[in-house]
Motif scaffolding. Structure first.
Motif, mmCIF file in Angstrom:
data_model
loop_
_atom_site.group_PDB
_atom_site.id
_atom_site.type_symbol
_atom_site.label_atom_id
_atom_site.label_comp_id
_atom_site.label_asym_id
_atom_site.label_seq_id
_atom_site.Cartn_x
_atom_site.Cartn_y
_atom_site.Cartn_z
ATOM 1 N N VAL A 187 0.854 -1.182 0.000
ATOM 2 C CA VAL A 187 0.000 0.000 0.000
ATOM 3 C C VAL A 187 0.891 1.234 0.000
ATOM 4 N N MET A 188 0.438 2.287 -0.655
ATOM 5 C CA MET A 188 1.201 3.525 -0.705
ATOM 6 C C MET A 188 0.608 4.531 0.279
ATOM 7 N N LEU A 189 1.396 4.950 1.249
ATOM 8 C CA LEU A 189 1.013 5.998 2.180
ATOM 9 C C LEU A 189 1.313 7.344 1.537
ATOM 10 N N GLU A 190 0.296 8.177 1.365
ATOM 11 C CA GLU A 190 0.522 9.531 0.852
ATOM 12 C C GLU A 190 0.951 10.423 2.012
ATOM 13 N N VAL A 191 2.099 11.082 1.875
ATOM 14 C CA VAL A 191 2.674 11.860 2.970
ATOM 15 C C VAL A 191 2.972 13.276 2.499
ATOM 16 N N HIS A 192 2.586 14.260 3.315
ATOM 17 C CA HIS A 192 2.901 15.658 3.049
ATOM 18 C C HIS A 192 3.323 16.334 4.347
ATOM 19 N N THR A 193 4.127 17.368 4.224
ATOM 20 C CA THR A 193 4.579 18.146 5.377
ATOM 21 C C THR A 193 3.920 19.518 5.348
ATOM 22 N N HIS A 194 3.398 19.948 6.494
ATOM 23 C CA HIS A 194 2.689 21.218 6.596
ATOM 24 C C HIS A 194 3.332 22.094 7.670
ATOM 25 N N GLU A 195 3.479 23.366 7.351
ATOM 26 C CA GLU A 195 3.977 24.325 8.335
ATOM 27 C C GLU A 195 2.920 24.536 9.416
ATOM 28 N N VAL A 196 3.358 24.649 10.656
ATOM 29 C CA VAL A 196 2.457 24.857 11.781
ATOM 30 C C VAL A 196 2.715 26.222 12.397
ATOM 31 N N HIS A 197 1.635 26.967 12.637
ATOM 32 C CA HIS A 197 1.708 28.245 13.337
ATOM 33 C C HIS A 197 1.134 28.095 14.739
ATOM 34 N N PRO A 198 1.661 28.831 15.703
ATOM 35 C CA PRO A 198 1.022 28.823 17.032
ATOM 36 C C PRO A 198 -0.454 29.201 16.910
ATOM 37 N N GLY A 199 -1.300 28.457 17.593
ATOM 38 C CA GLY A 199 -2.731 28.682 17.518
ATOM 39 C C GLY A 199 -3.439 27.819 16.508
ATOM 40 N N ASP A 200 -2.698 27.140 15.618
ATOM 41 C CA ASP A 200 -3.324 26.220 14.663
ATOM 42 C C ASP A 200 -4.025 25.086 15.412
ATOM 43 N N LEU A 201 -5.166 24.665 14.883
ATOM 44 C CA LEU A 201 -5.858 23.504 15.411
ATOM 45 C C LEU A 201 -6.049 22.509 14.274
ATOM 46 N N PHE A 202 -5.710 21.249 14.537
ATOM 47 C CA PHE A 202 -5.812 20.194 13.533
ATOM 48 C C PHE A 202 -6.861 19.174 13.964
ATOM 49 N N LEU A 203 -7.621 18.695 12.990
ATOM 50 C CA LEU A 203 -8.634 17.680 13.209
ATOM 51 C C LEU A 203 -8.353 16.489 12.316
#
Length: 271
Positions: A187-203
């Motif tokens: 299986v191929m895992l799709e991977v990306h990197t994202h910049e994070v800012h203070p106060g960001d919320l991830f779901l």
């Protein structure tokens, strides 16, 4: 990796919740959060009998154990992004093979598989991998952005212009994924990197949430809650009130720190 003092002191708060929903007798979703290593894992299983539940618990447990240990071992010297991506891919590949082998050796588990979304939360960066249609979103400065792109027949039809977004809302094949962990020998895992800012919320969430609530509704529900545990519970409640047709699982992660102007938090959300 940004090595400024502000980025080094960015920390994360996590909260998660899982609910069977209103239509299902069993729960085939699984979540694990390893705060010590900044690791969050969510899976939505599929298959007859209890096979979906087996697959989702296998992948979350396997990745939490193997990747979590690797991340904790490297805490003194933060692993590079390429090394972390490679570790994620290896762990998911090993989990995929274990599920695939179990599926082929036990008739009750034949054809089982699972979606997966896994996040490695680092100072100033999120390394995000996914398989299937479980999703990740970011709420920043009152705006909701979907970070993952579904591996699904519906998404392929949208990309090809065969159906419109309006038609997609009423499609009967929403849950047909084109990629899943454990269904094939690789299986191929799709991977990306994202910049994070203070106060960001991830779901991170299963389609039991994203099929019931659109992006604006998700942002509005979260913005009305003062804490992450309350926001997680409110998302579950809102999905159930909208029909609760599937199991619902959510992981919330908030980056704490001094936010730059215009990106102070997920609140207030503007519809």
């Amino acid at each position: 990796l940004d090595s400024t003092p502000a980025s080094r002191h960015m920390t994360y708060e996590f909260s998660s919740a899982v609910d069977a929903g209103r239509m299902r007798a069993n729960n085939e979703d699984a979540v694990i959060v390893d705060e010590a290593s900044g690791l969050a894992i969510l899976a939505d299983g599929m298959g007859g009998y209890n096979a979906g539940e087996v697959a989702s618990h296998m992948v979350t447990t396997f990745v939490a154990s193997e990747l979590g240990r690797w991340l904790r071992d490297g805490r003194e010297a933060l692993p590079s992004v390429p090394d972390t991506r490679r570790a994620m891919e290896i762990c998911v590949d090993n989990a995929n093979r274990a599920i695939f082998n179990s599926s082929n050796s036990n008739p009750n588990y034949a054809g089982m598989g699972t979606t997966l979304v896994v996040g490695v939360f680092r100072p100033s960066q999120l390394i995000l991998g996914h398989v299937g249609d479980s999703r990740a979103y970011r709420l920043r400065a009152g705006k909701v952005q979907q970070l993952t792109r579904d591996h699904s027949l519906l998404q392929e039809q949208l990309d090809a212009g065969l159906i419109t977004p309006e038609q997609a809302l009423y499609a009967t094949h929403k849950n047909l994924v084109t990629r899943a962990v454990g269904v094939e020998d690789t299986v191929m895992l799709e991977v990306h990197t994202h910049e994070v800012h203070p106060g960001d919320l991830f779901l991170l969430c299963s389609d039991g949430l994203s099929d019931m609530l659109d992006d604006n509704e998700i942002g509005f529900v979260i913005s009305g809650q003062p804490t992450l545990p309350e926001a997680a519970s409110a998302l579950i409640d809102a999905a159930n009130q909208a029909g609760g047709r599937d199991n619902i699982s959510v992981i919330l992660a908030r980056c704490d720190g001094v936010a730059p102007a215009g990106a102070r938090s997920w609140w207030p959300f503007k519809r």
